[in-house]
Design an enzyme around this catalytic site. Structure first.
Site, PDB file in Angstrom:
ATOM      1  N   CYS A 220       0.807  -1.222   0.000  1.00 47.83           N
ATOM      2  CA  CYS A 220       0.000   0.000   0.000  1.00 47.83           C
ATOM      3  C   CYS A 220       0.845   1.280   0.000  1.00 47.83           C
ATOM      4  O   CYS A 220       0.472   2.264  -0.636  1.00 47.83           O
ATOM      5  CB  CYS A 220      -0.985   0.005   1.166  1.00 47.83           C
ATOM      6  SG  CYS A 220      -0.307  -0.395   2.780  1.00 47.83           S
ATOM      7  N   HIS A 247      -2.263   2.064   7.008  1.00 46.96           N
ATOM      8  CA  HIS A 247      -2.706   2.055   5.618  1.00 46.96           C
ATOM      9  C   HIS A 247      -2.577   3.471   5.093  1.00 46.96           C
ATOM     10  O   HIS A 247      -2.546   4.442   5.870  1.00 46.96           O
ATOM     11  CB  HIS A 247      -4.150   1.557   5.489  1.00 46.96           C
ATOM     12  CG  HIS A 247      -4.563   1.319   4.062  1.00 46.96           C
ATOM     13  ND1 HIS A 247      -3.806   0.564   3.190  1.00 46.96           N
ATOM     14  CD2 HIS A 247      -5.640   1.751   3.345  1.00 46.96           C
ATOM     15  CE1 HIS A 247      -4.404   0.524   2.012  1.00 46.96           C
ATOM     16  NE2 HIS A 247      -5.512   1.244   2.071  1.00 46.96           N
ATOM     17  N   ASP A 264      -8.405   4.909  -3.541  1.00 43.93           N
ATOM     18  CA  ASP A 264      -7.477   3.886  -3.054  1.00 43.93           C
ATOM     19  C   ASP A 264      -7.020   3.063  -4.246  1.00 43.93           C
ATOM     20  O   ASP A 264      -7.777   2.257  -4.786  1.00 43.93           O
ATOM     21  CB  ASP A 264      -8.150   2.994  -2.010  1.00 43.93           C
ATOM     22  CG  ASP A 264      -7.152   2.086  -1.290  1.00 43.93           C
ATOM     23  OD1 ASP A 264      -6.208   1.603  -1.954  1.00 43.93           O
ATOM     24  OD2 ASP A 264      -7.312   1.853  -0.081  1.00 43.93           O
TER      25      ASP A 264
END
Length: 388
Positions: A220, A247, A264
């Site tokens: 991520c 995250h 995202d």
């Protein structure tokens, strides 16, 4: 201290601040060390704090207010304690990394890597399917799709560099000089599970690195950094969002909708801010958005129970202290951005709209999410509290 002495000291501090701005206004190269940026940021935040305190004592200037805490003025809010310093140091480090996204070489690499014409062609062809979106909104949707499906690769365990077989994690390792020069903060090592038993090194790039446009892989952190750079290379206002539960993702400003849109890249998720709390079941406490122009606490956007639940578990730092710290860090970024008066005014207008949006003054259009996490293995996601 009398008024004249206060004003004289204010002029001296302002001159120091201007010197720092001149010294840091040139965009950092990709090889600039994070530690150097951290020191500069810490100095600027400290100086901004001194200026704010001094000017609040000067009769000709009204005290600055902390936006998130109503009428609390800076002179009544302390700096972070020694127990809170580690927490804010993380934000100083992230801020230094994000400012490197303005590096011209990185932006050019991003532009050269993207099929920009394709994005606009697809956006125009699909416009009828999303009548609520502008062409620019649709371009971001297409960028997300391309980034996840055609450009970047998720890595659970890297393949063996010798035989391309499966590997098993061994331990963390110190980066080599070359890996560190490329921007690696740490390295994971893996042993081949096949007959060759070779060790494969997997550098992790927690900050911005041009090598990511060559390797095009990671998790991520690497995904969000690279995607945010791509957004900015296309000319869009984009912020990197850091979540303390490990995250990261991106927000892109929609000029058409007059609000920040959650994006995202790991999930190709567009405008799904409740994905983490109601979809993955994450326990979110602090989400802060960073750009070269501002730093903003955006936790309210990503939770549905901020006042009743989330606020009660935010115990890492006093709220007023955090609000003051982020405000000063944001103001320091804007001061060093080199933007002209009209662009600064545009930032202020976006900030005002964003505050209203975070406080729900324009209603709440967020949909409850039920989508589980797609990226990463099931075991990895469960170990992080990101799969139900």
């Amino acid at each position: 201290m009398d008024k004249e002495a206060q004003q004289e000291l204010a002029k001296q501090l302002a001159a120091q601040f201007a010197t720092i701005r001149q010294g840091t206004s040139v965009t950092s190269s990709a090889s600039t060390s994070t530690s150097a940026n951290t020191v500069k940021d810490a100095n600027i935040v400290e100086l901004a704090s001194r200026l704010g305190t001094l000017m609040s004592q000067t009769p000709t200037t009204s005290p600055m207010q902390v936006q998130q805490t109503g009428t609390i003025s800076f002179e009544s809010v302390p700096d972070p304690s020694i127990y809170e310093q580690d927490f804010v140091n993380t934000y100083i480090e992230v801020n230094g990394s994000v400012k490197q996204m303005e590096n011209r070489e990185l932006l050019d690499l991003a532009s050269d890597s993207m099929p920009i014409g394709q994005f606009f062609e697809e956006a125009e062809a699909m416009a009828a399917d999303h009548p609520e979106d502008s062409i620019d909104d649709m371009v971001i949707r297409r960028l997300l799709h391309w980034f996840k499906n055609d450009f970047f690769q998720w890595v659970n365990e890297p393949p063996c560099t010798t035989c391309q077989g499966k590997t098993t994690f061994i331990a963390g390792a110190v980066p080599t000089p070359q890996e560190r020069a490329d921007g690696a903060g740490m390295v994971e090592t893996y042993r081949c599970s096949q007959s060759c038993i070779e060790v494969t090194r997997f550098p992790r790039y927690g900050g911005v690195s041009k090598i990511l446009f060559e390797t095009r892989r990671g998790r991520c952190g690497e995904w969000a950094h690279t995607f945010t750079i791509c957004c900015r290379a296309l000319g869009y206002k984009a912020r990197y969002v850091h979540d303390t539960t490990d995250h990261v993702w991106t927000e892109v400003w929609s000029e058409h909708k007059k609000r920040w849109i959650h994006c995202d890249s790991c999930e190709a998720a567009y405008d799904q801010p409740l994905l983490y709390s109601t979809g993955w079941g994450k326990t979110i406490s602090y989400c802060v958005a960073f750009s070269a122009e501002e730093v903003v606490d955006v936790t309210r956007r990503y939770t549905v129970d901020y006042d009743t639940v989330v606020a009660k578990r935010r115990r890492s730092i006093r709220e007023a202290v955090l609000a003051k710290f982020l405000y000063l860090l944001s103001e320091a970024n804007l001061a060093r951005s080199g933007l002209g008066p009209s662009d600064v005014q545009a930032v202020r207008e976006r900030q005002a709209l964003d505050r209203d949006d975070l406080l729900g003054k324009n209603g709440d259009s967020r949909a409850a999410e039920t989508q589980d996490r797609e990226s990463g293995s099931v075991e990895w996601g469960k170990s992080r509290g990101e799969r139900r």
